[in-house]
Design an enzyme around this catalytic site. Sequence first.
Site, PDB file in Angstrom:
ATOM      1  N   SER A  90      30.674   0.148   1.321  1.00 44.01           N
ATOM      2  CA  SER A  90      30.596  -1.138   2.032  1.00 44.01           C
ATOM      3  C   SER A  90      29.207  -1.730   2.010  1.00 44.01           C
ATOM      4  O   SER A  90      28.855  -2.531   2.861  1.00 44.01           O
ATOM      5  CB  SER A  90      31.141  -1.021   3.459  1.00 44.01           C
ATOM      6  OG  SER A  90      30.340  -0.204   4.231  1.00 44.01           O
ATOM      7  N   THR A 192      28.037  -0.055   6.607  1.00 42.53           N
ATOM      8  CA  THR A 192      27.010  -1.105   6.662  1.00 42.53           C
ATOM      9  C   THR A 192      25.715  -0.500   7.154  1.00 42.53           C
ATOM     10  O   THR A 192      25.703   0.216   8.148  1.00 42.53           O
ATOM     11  CB  THR A 192      27.422  -2.203   7.661  1.00 42.53           C
ATOM     12  OG1 THR A 192      28.496  -2.932   7.098  1.00 42.53           O
ATOM     13  CG2 THR A 192      26.280  -3.162   7.957  1.00 42.53           C
ATOM     14  N   THR A 210      25.421  -5.503   3.789  1.00 44.75           N
ATOM     15  CA  THR A 210      26.827  -5.059   3.772  1.00 44.75           C
ATOM     16  C   THR A 210      27.635  -5.811   2.712  1.00 44.75           C
ATOM     17  O   THR A 210      27.266  -6.913   2.304  1.00 44.75           O
ATOM     18  CB  THR A 210      27.482  -5.315   5.148  1.00 44.75           C
ATOM     19  OG1 THR A 210      28.790  -4.746   5.169  1.00 44.75           O
ATOM     20  CG2 THR A 210      27.603  -6.798   5.457  1.00 44.75           C
ATOM     21  N   ARG A 220      35.114 -15.101   3.463  1.00 41.46           N
ATOM     22  CA  ARG A 220      34.806 -14.581   4.803  1.00 41.46           C
ATOM     23  C   ARG A 220      33.347 -14.083   4.859  1.00 41.46           C
ATOM     24  O   ARG A 220      32.861 -13.399   3.971  1.00 41.46           O
ATOM     25  CB  ARG A 220      35.762 -13.446   5.143  1.00 41.46           C
ATOM     26  CG  ARG A 220      35.577 -12.854   6.540  1.00 41.46           C
ATOM     27  CD  ARG A 220      34.681 -11.641   6.562  1.00 41.46           C
ATOM     28  NE  ARG A 220      34.618 -11.015   7.877  1.00 41.46           N
ATOM     29  CZ  ARG A 220      33.777 -10.032   8.182  1.00 41.46           C
ATOM     30  NH1 ARG A 220      32.965  -9.553   7.279  1.00 41.46           N
ATOM     31  NH2 ARG A 220      33.747  -9.528   9.394  1.00 41.46           N
ATOM     32  N   THR A 243      26.912  -2.982  13.835  1.00 48.71           N
ATOM     33  CA  THR A 243      27.859  -2.635  12.776  1.00 48.71           C
ATOM     34  C   THR A 243      29.262  -2.706  13.372  1.00 48.71           C
ATOM     35  O   THR A 243      29.430  -2.695  14.591  1.00 48.71           O
ATOM     36  CB  THR A 243      27.571  -1.238  12.190  1.00 48.71           C
ATOM     37  OG1 THR A 243      28.469  -0.985  11.105  1.00 48.71           O
ATOM     38  CG2 THR A 243      27.735  -0.157  13.228  1.00 48.71           C
ATOM     39  N   GLY A 244      30.260  -2.784  12.517  1.00 49.26           N
ATOM     40  CA  GLY A 244      31.633  -2.859  13.011  1.00 49.26           C
ATOM     41  C   GLY A 244      32.269  -4.201  12.724  1.00 49.26           C
ATOM     42  O   GLY A 244      31.868  -4.908  11.790  1.00 49.26           O
TER      43      GLY A 244
HETATM   44  C1  SD4 Z   1      31.091  -7.143   8.890  1.00 47.60           C
HETATM   45  N1  SD4 Z   1      29.742  -5.886  10.417  1.00 47.60           N
HETATM   46  O1  SD4 Z   1      31.074  -7.718   7.806  1.00 47.60           O
HETATM   47  C2  SD4 Z   1      30.190  -5.933   9.057  1.00 47.60           C
HETATM   48  C3  SD4 Z   1      30.962  -4.742   8.617  1.00 47.60           C
HETATM   49  C4  SD4 Z   1      30.363  -3.422   8.952  1.00 47.60           C
HETATM   50  O2  SD4 Z   1      30.211  -1.205   8.516  1.00 47.60           O
HETATM   51  O3  SD4 Z   1      29.575  -3.254   9.833  1.00 47.60           O
HETATM   52  N2  SD4 Z   1      30.713  -2.400   8.248  1.00 47.60           N
HETATM   53  O4  SD4 Z   1      31.819  -7.472   9.803  1.00 47.60           O
END
Ligand code: SD4
Length: 333
Positions: A90, A192, A210, A220, A243-244
């Site tokens: 990722s 990420t 990321t 997106r 992250t997330g």
């Molecule tokens: C996102 N926050 O594109 C990022 C994804 C992520 O570990 O953190 N992945 O929403």
Amino acid sequence: MKRRNFIKSASLTGAGIIVGSNLTSCAEKSAEEREVPVSTGKTSLPLVIATWHVMDSTVKAMKILQDGGTALDAVEQGCMVEEANEKGQSVGKGGLPDRDGNVTLDACIMDKHGNCGSVVYLQNITHAVSVARKVMEDTPHVMLAGKGAEQFALSRGFQPEDLLTEASKAAWEKWKIEAKYKPIINIENHDTIGMLAIDKNGDISGACTTSGLAYKMGGRVGDSPIIGSGLFVDNEIGAAVATGLGEEVVKTVGSFLVVELMRQGKSPQEACKEAISRIVNKPNSDYKNFQVGYIAVNKQGVTGSYSIHQWFSMTKFQDGVNEQIQSDYFNKD
Ligand code: SD4
């Protein structure tokens, strides 16, 4: 709830966003083995922290800091290690693509002066974080997107590359068999990289990079390149990175919130926890089906991390110790 049970119940709800793909070795360990402190009161400098299990990245960043380099150089080069790692699905090269098979990158960087640069929906360039730094340093803008960002990168000597590796292509082709409109959720599994560093002078910088959510809709963009959401640095106070599930971070301007809470006197740990509570305490929050995690550091070098669910971790290099620190979390059901 144990990790595997959670995945099962999440899939039964039909929920679904994949954020990353590689389970860290940590995720395979028992909870007992993973009992480690969530925060320390140590304040010696320099220090570097990063989201997830990215020991090679923190080693690189710490080497720069120990050699007298700036926090800005440290976070850029630390993130570049993960961007070049094709196994991390990722970030950068090898990142999982969107629904149409395109790998699109988001990244940003912020320095001790509050200067920042960002790229969104960048294609064909591995080191998105370095392009973000060039946006910060060589343009009058903060953010460049898509073709414009790519053309800018090429004009600065970045080499075009196909970012879709065989492994990521195979994963995408497997996903296409069912091709659910909503991507698939896997809450404890993100890659990420967000990195924060304080150099020998006590100056703070941060960066985040990321490929975003796997199998996202074309076009997106998540939180990671949005200053204040995915990352915020205030050299007087501290810094935070997220992250997330980016949509939830954007809705609460998460990293800025963490830094503002530290400004009001909260510790990094308390600030991260409060920012998570803003997400989970929303009416009708669907938090059981997604993960968000924050890490933060204050000007004194105290660190903290907090997430919605178990299995989030922070890598921290300080005082000659490079370690993975398991995050405390909200959902203890
Ligand atoms: C996102 N926050 O594109 C990022 C994804 C992520 O570990 O953190 N992945 O929403």
